[in-house]
Design a protein around this motif. Structure first.
Motif, PDB file in Angstrom:
ATOM      1  N   SER A 214       0.853  -1.193   0.000  1.00 13.27           N
ATOM      2  CA  SER A 214       0.000   0.000   0.000  1.00 13.27           C
ATOM      3  C   SER A 214       0.886   1.238   0.000  1.00 13.27           C
ATOM      4  CB  SER A 214      -0.931   0.007   1.217  1.00 13.27           C
ATOM      5  OG  SER A 214      -0.185  -0.056   2.407  1.00 13.27           O
ATOM      6  N   THR A 215       0.365   2.318  -0.562  1.00 16.53           N
ATOM      7  CA  THR A 215       1.139   3.554  -0.672  1.00 16.53           C
ATOM      8  C   THR A 215       0.364   4.717  -0.076  1.00 16.53           C
ATOM      9  OG1 THR A 215       0.251   4.149  -2.852  1.00 16.53           O
ATOM     10  CG2 THR A 215       2.180   2.702  -2.806  1.00 16.53           C
ATOM     11  N   VAL A 253       3.139  -5.801   2.959  1.00 19.23           N
ATOM     12  CA  VAL A 253       4.222  -4.852   3.187  1.00 19.23           C
ATOM     13  C   VAL A 253       3.611  -3.582   3.770  1.00 19.23           C
ATOM     14  CG1 VAL A 253       6.054  -3.492   2.114  1.00 19.23           C
ATOM     15  CG2 VAL A 253       5.553  -5.795   1.278  1.00 19.23           C
ATOM     16  N   GLY A 254       4.215  -3.072   4.826  1.00 20.13           N
ATOM     17  CA  GLY A 254       3.712  -1.848   5.433  1.00 20.13           C
ATOM     18  C   GLY A 254       3.663  -0.699   4.449  1.00 20.13           C
ATOM     19  N   ALA A 255       2.789   0.256   4.719  1.00 17.84           N
ATOM     20  CA  ALA A 255       2.569   1.368   3.801  1.00 17.84           C
ATOM     21  C   ALA A 255       3.875   2.092   3.466  1.00 17.84           C
ATOM     22  CB  ALA A 255       1.576   2.350   4.409  1.00 17.84           C
ATOM     23  N   VAL A 256       4.044   2.378   2.178  1.00 14.01           N
ATOM     24  CA  VAL A 256       5.221   3.087   1.682  1.00 14.01           C
ATOM     25  C   VAL A 256       4.858   4.558   1.500  1.00 14.01           C
ATOM     26  CG1 VAL A 256       6.898   3.241  -0.193  1.00 14.01           C
ATOM     27  CG2 VAL A 256       6.021   1.006   0.503  1.00 14.01           C
ATOM     28  N   VAL A 257       5.733   5.437   1.907  1.00  7.82           N
ATOM     29  CA  VAL A 257       5.479   6.881   1.801  1.00  7.82           C
ATOM     30  C   VAL A 257       5.460   7.291   0.334  1.00  7.82           C
ATOM     31  CG1 VAL A 257       6.491   7.363   4.045  1.00  7.82           C
ATOM     32  CG2 VAL A 257       7.941   7.417   1.999  1.00  7.82           C
ATOM     33  N   THR A 262      11.619   5.375  -3.154  1.00  9.04           N
ATOM     34  CA  THR A 262      11.388   4.455  -2.035  1.00  9.04           C
ATOM     35  C   THR A 262      10.446   3.326  -2.459  1.00  9.04           C
ATOM     36  OG1 THR A 262      11.688   6.246  -0.425  1.00  9.04           O
ATOM     37  CG2 THR A 262      10.533   4.267   0.331  1.00  9.04           C
ATOM     38  N   LEU A 263       9.403   3.678  -3.197  1.00 10.53           N
ATOM     39  CA  LEU A 263       8.454   2.668  -3.643  1.00 10.53           C
ATOM     40  C   LEU A 263       9.104   1.692  -4.608  1.00 10.53           C
ATOM     41  CD1 LEU A 263       5.667   1.426  -3.857  1.00 10.53           C
ATOM     42  CD2 LEU A 263       5.095   3.142  -5.604  1.00 10.53           C
ATOM     43  N   ARG A 264       9.845   2.227  -5.573  1.00  5.44           N
ATOM     44  CA  ARG A 264      10.483   1.337  -6.551  1.00  5.44           C
ATOM     45  C   ARG A 264      11.471   0.409  -5.859  1.00  5.44           C
ATOM     46  NH1 ARG A 264      12.386   2.342 -12.669  1.00  5.44           N
ATOM     47  NH2 ARG A 264      13.552   0.400 -12.936  1.00  5.44           N
ATOM     48  N   SER A 265      12.238   0.922  -4.925  1.00 10.18           N
ATOM     49  CA  SER A 265      13.187   0.095  -4.186  1.00 10.18           C
ATOM     50  C   SER A 265      12.469  -0.986  -3.387  1.00 10.18           C
ATOM     51  CB  SER A 265      14.019   0.974  -3.249  1.00 10.18           C
ATOM     52  OG  SER A 265      14.869   0.190  -2.447  1.00 10.18           O
TER      53      SER A 265
END
Length: 440
Positions: A214-215, A253-257, A262-265
């Protein structure tokens, strides 16, 4: 998996639900088969037909605790005139050496024990005097069952027909029979059957590994305190649970900022354990739609043949969608919208069929039926969009639950169906027949 990004589709093209789903399913293939131990194969789909190598049961055996007898010796037996038989031995389950039963004789026998030679039927202990004073089962398991003055004998009070209380060899399945067909989803009964016919391993397609990401910088993990402008991350929990319900091994996976790098990584780090990636949020046209920013150019240079295509669908909720592949193995990725209802509806329509396809199942869709819309307000729907409204279904009728807002997660929790309103219908009156997707 071929790339959806290679298909000509202008940015303003409006895809239908069916086109989008077909585009997805034509590029997804079932996972390669593997050999697994039986318990590890639960929830997997069988690859090959399984035939029975030996009959079940493999020998005639007793279905009761009782006495193995000849039919002629107990013919006409009654309470007043019992048949008195000599007890020549005991037959326990697993017995290898069996004492023959001759005229005027009987053998004590336990449930599941093989029928001894000469015996034609089993009389339950309750039909005899063998259990007096100890209860029927306890009496059977004692070595001396006969009453005083009749040591080594048993009185039988009822006649028995041939094969009474005998489980015949092969009465369940016979050697050479088809036990399970290829394509069978292995649940507890199927695992039990495989064990019963002596299979220690089985060839299956493994359960797909699904990673849910999730983003959103506004997302907070449940159990933590909320700050100003923050909400709890519910999508990743709902989608992970939905993936498990569909048959997958799912990782959350915990929410990505809201940061594209950061998301791509994060996504690249998850590829090692993913047969399918699912993201939620960041696929619309906002300034912080990081999924589009992070993945729009994947495959352009470093990953030939891959890529994510972001598109608009003629549906409500769930208009913005993304689909393609990522990484050296071209792992399929579905990018879903971030509103809770949009995300869940999109999962049911698109992600669930992908999971079931990866598993190797033939029927990958939720069941559908028609139902009568119960009394209430007419259902409105935007022209040119296929709408999916939450509903509660029972006995051929369906009731709309909550409004059309894609943020109404409480109403979603009360629904067990989706009411489908076609693209060319702008209103559905109570009493009308509607198509329903059954979620339960």
């Amino acid at each position: 998996m071929s790339s959806a990004a290679t298909r000509p589709a202008g940015p303003d093209r409006l895809w239908s639900v069916d086109e989008h789903l077909e585009d997805i399913l034509t590029t997804v293939r079932p996972l390669e088969p593997i050999e697994l131990q039986l318990l590890d194969a639960q929830g997997c789909v069988l690859v090959d037909d399984v035939t029975v190598p030996l009959s079940l049961p493999p020998f005639d055996n007793s279905s009761m605790d009782g006495y193995a007898v000849r039919v002629a010796d107990v013919a006409g037996a009654s309470e007043e005139f019992p048949a008195v038989l000599e007890v020549v031995g005991d037959v326990a389950a697993g017995a290898a050496e069996l004492t023959p039963v001759g005229p005027g004789q009987a053998a004590r026998i336990m449930t599941g024990a093989p029928l001894p030679p000469g015996a034609e039927a089993v009389v339950p202990v309750e039909w005899t005097d063998g259990g007096l004073g100890e209860g029927p089962v306890a009496g059977m398991r004692a070595r001396s069952l006969a009453p005083e003055g009749a040591e080594g004998h048993v009185r039988v009070h009822r006649p028995a027909e041939a094969r009474a209380h005998v489980r015949a060899r092969g009465s369940d399945v016979k050697a050479g029979d088809l036990a399970l067909e290829a394509g069978t989803l292995l649940g507890p009964p199927q695992i039990g059957l495989l064990a019963a016919i002596g299979r220690g391993t089985v060839r299956v397609r493994p359960r797909p590994r699904v990673v849910v990401v999730s983003t959103g910088s506004e997302l907070v993990q449940p159990g933590e305190g909320l700050g100003s402008g923050q909400i709890y991350d519910s999508n990743s929990f709902a989608l992970t649970a939905a993936a498990r319900d569909a048959g997958a091994i799912a990782y959350r996976v915990g929410a990505v900022v809201d940061d594209a790098e950061t998301l791509r990584s994060t996504i690249e780090d998850q590829l090692v354990r993913a047969d399918l990636l699912v993201t939620t949020g960041g696929v619309s046209v906002g300034a912080y739609d990081v999924v589009k920013e992070a993945l729009a150019h994947v495959g352009d240079e470093d990953e030939p043949g891959g890529g994510i295509d972001f598109r608009k669908l003629a549906m409500q909720p769930g208009k913005p969608q993304g689909f393609g592949s990522i990484g050296p193995d071209h792992t399929p990725l579905l990018a879903l919208p971030g509103n809770p209802v949009s995300s869940y509806v999109s999962f049911e329509l698109f992600v669930r069929p992908v999971i079931r396809t990866l598993m190797g199942l033939d029927d990958v869709h939720r069941p559908r039926t028609t139902a009568t819309l119960r009394a209430g307000k007419a259902l409105g729907s935007p022209k040119g969009r296929r709408q999916f409204l939450r509903g509660a279904y029972a006995d051929g009728e369906v009731t709309a639950v909550g409004g059309a807002g894609s943020h109404l997660v409480a109403a979603l929790a009360q629904a067990d169906a989706l009411i489908v309103v076609p693209e060319d219908v702008e209103a559905v009156e109570p009493g009308a027949e509607v198509e329903v997707v059954l979620l339960g």
